[in-house]
Scaffold this motif. Structure first.
Motif, short mmCIF file in Angstrom:
data_model
loop_
_atom_site.label_atom_id
_atom_site.label_comp_id
_atom_site.label_asym_id
_atom_site.label_seq_id
_atom_site.Cartn_x
_atom_site.Cartn_y
_atom_site.Cartn_z
N ARG A 66 0.65 -0.79 0.05
CA ARG A 66 -0.25 0.13 0.08
C ARG A 66 0.83 1.17 0.10
N HIS A 67 2.00 1.55 0.75
CA HIS A 67 2.25 2.34 0.72
C HIS A 67 3.41 2.61 -0.47
N HIS A 68 4.52 1.91 0.50
CA HIS A 68 4.75 1.79 -1.40
C HIS A 68 4.41 1.98 -2.41
N LYS A 69 3.96 1.42 -2.34
CA LYS A 69 2.89 1.19 -4.36
C LYS A 69 1.96 2.86 -4.32
N GLY A 70 1.77 3.24 -3.46
CA GLY A 70 1.42 4.83 -3.38
C GLY A 70 2.11 5.57 -3.49
N TYR A 71 3.37 5.50 -3.60
CA TYR A 71 3.89 6.59 -4.22
C TYR A 71 5.19 6.32 -5.26
N VAL A 72 4.73 4.60 -5.79
CA VAL A 72 5.04 4.44 -7.58
C VAL A 72 4.31 4.56 -8.18
N ASP A 73 2.43 5.05 -7.12
CA ASP A 73 1.78 5.07 -8.94
C ASP A 73 1.32 6.36 -8.36
N GLY A 74 2.04 7.44 -7.54
CA GLY A 74 1.82 8.86 -7.25
C GLY A 74 3.37 9.49 -8.00
N LEU A 75 4.25 9.04 -8.52
CA LEU A 75 5.36 9.47 -9.43
C LEU A 75 4.75 9.13 -10.63
N ASN A 76 4.58 8.50 -11.48
CA ASN A 76 4.02 8.29 -12.07
C ASN A 76 3.18 9.22 -12.82
N LYS A 77 2.14 9.62 -11.39
CA LYS A 77 0.92 10.37 -11.91
C LYS A 77 1.31 12.05 -12.24
N ALA A 78 2.81 12.15 -11.00
CA ALA A 78 3.26 13.23 -11.90
C ALA A 78 4.45 13.33 -12.71
N VAL A 79 4.52 12.53 -12.94
CA VAL A 79 5.61 12.93 -14.59
C VAL A 79 4.77 12.98 -15.87
N SER A 80 3.60 11.83 -15.43
CA SER A 80 2.75 11.78 -16.84
C SER A 80 1.67 13.39 -16.44
N SER A 81 1.52 13.83 -15.35
CA SER A 81 0.92 15.38 -15.35
C SER A 81 1.52 16.69 -15.56
N ILE A 82 3.29 16.37 -15.05
CA ILE A 82 3.84 17.52 -15.82
C ILE A 82 4.34 16.93 -17.38
N ALA A 83 4.52 16.58 -17.94
CA ALA A 83 4.45 16.10 -19.20
C ALA A 83 3.21 16.49 -20.21
N ALA A 84 1.93 16.52 -19.55
CA ALA A 84 0.74 16.95 -20.32
C ALA A 84 0.81 18.50 -19.81
N ALA A 85 0.79 19.25 -19.10
CA ALA A 85 1.41 20.47 -18.80
C ALA A 85 1.57 20.91 -19.18
N CYS A 86 3.49 20.79 -19.54
CA CYS A 86 4.55 21.34 -20.12
C CYS A 86 4.01 21.25 -21.61
N LYS A 87 3.58 20.94 -22.35
CA LYS A 87 2.44 20.35 -23.99
C LYS A 87 1.88 21.02 -24.10
N ALA A 88 0.88 21.78 -22.82
CA ALA A 88 -0.14 22.30 -22.84
C ALA A 88 0.10 24.09 -22.50
N LYS A 89 1.48 24.38 -21.98
CA LYS A 89 1.70 25.54 -21.43
C LYS A 89 0.98 25.96 -20.50
N GLU A 90 0.09 24.75 -19.35
CA GLU A 90 -0.36 25.04 -18.44
C GLU A 90 0.55 25.17 -17.36
N THR A 91 1.23 26.31 -16.70
CA THR A 91 2.23 26.56 -15.87
C THR A 91 1.98 26.94 -14.53
N ALA A 92 0.47 27.16 -13.89
CA ALA A 92 0.06 27.66 -12.76
C ALA A 92 0.55 26.34 -12.02
N ASN A 93 0.28 25.43 -12.50
CA ASN A 93 0.56 24.54 -11.03
C ASN A 93 1.92 23.46 -11.00
N VAL A 94 3.15 24.36 -11.99
CA VAL A 94 4.28 24.54 -11.73
C VAL A 94 5.22 23.58 -10.48
#
Ligand code: MN3
Length: 221
Positions: A48-76
């Motif tokens: 549960r705990h370690h998995k939560g960090y892996v899931d959170g990491l994958n989500k953060a990386v994909s969210s950053i990639a999407a926000a970068c491409k969309a030029k949405e910098t408000a949540n940087v």
């Protein structure tokens, strides 16, 4: 197990062709660390705990990639925090679980033993300092034995959460989790009882392998 013990496979390529972080399987049964850590505690901590960090990491990386491409910098700021927190959590938990083995080497040998004697005086003195660092963390965090790649020496760090009070260039070799989720089920609030028992099931051969790899990686010209 020997191959796994230094560092397991970290990523696979996702459907979009980008790296996707993986939760490494435990290299032992959940009850293998009893009586130091119960099967239930190990299962919850890893699944549960370690998995939560892996899931959170994958989500953060994909969210950053999407926000970068969309030029949405408000949540940087928030996305940068999520990346650092979850990446730190994933790395430290990967080291934590793969360094434990009740049948492993009870003392360092070779380069690791020599560096410990040079930098801390003796193995017992290192264990005393590492234990004090772990027990003394305020709130949630870690004590870490790390390789200082500039000074080329061993150091002990205290880390708040997974990512605060870090030194750049200091690479973790041994990680002691003192978040309450790491011990409360078995030790309640007695962190000072948990830390020495945990140190008693660290496989020092694994720490020695990590030091060899890390020293070679950070070799100066
Ligand atoms: Mn933990």
């Amino acid at each position: 197990m020997a191959e796994f013990s230094c560092m397991p496979q970290a990523v696979e390529l996702g459907a979009d062709g980008r790296p996707k972080f993986l939760l490494p399987p435990l290299p032992y049964a959940t009850n293998a660390l009893e009586p130091v850590l119960s099967a239930k505690l190990v299962e919850i901590h890893h699944d549960r705990h370690h998995k939560g960090y892996v899931d959170g990491l994958n989500k953060a990386v994909s969210s950053i990639a999407a926000a970068c491409k969309a030029k949405e910098t408000a949540n940087v700021r928030a996305l940068s925090d999520a990346l650092a927190f979850n990446y730190g959590g994933h790395v430290l938990h990967t080291l934590y679980f793969s360094q434990l083995n009740p049948n492993g080497a009870k003392a360092p040998e070779g380069d690791l033993a020599e560096m410990i004697d040079r930098d801390f005086g003796s193995f017992d003195l290192l264990k005393g300092w590492l234990t004090a660092a772990a027990v003394g963390v305020q709130g949630s965090g870690w004590a870490v034995l790390a390789w200082d790649s500039l000074g080329r020496q061993l150091v002990v760090l205290q880390t708040e959460q997974h990512d605060k009070v870090l030194g750049w260039g200091m690479l973790p070799l041994l990680a002691i989790d003192v978040w309450e989720h790491a011990y409360y089920l078995d030790y309640e609030n007695k962190r000072a009882e948990y830390v020495p028992k945990l140190l008693g099931i660290v496989d020092w051969a694994t720490i020695g392998q990590r030091l060899s790899v890390t020293m070679a990686m950070t070799m100066t010209q």
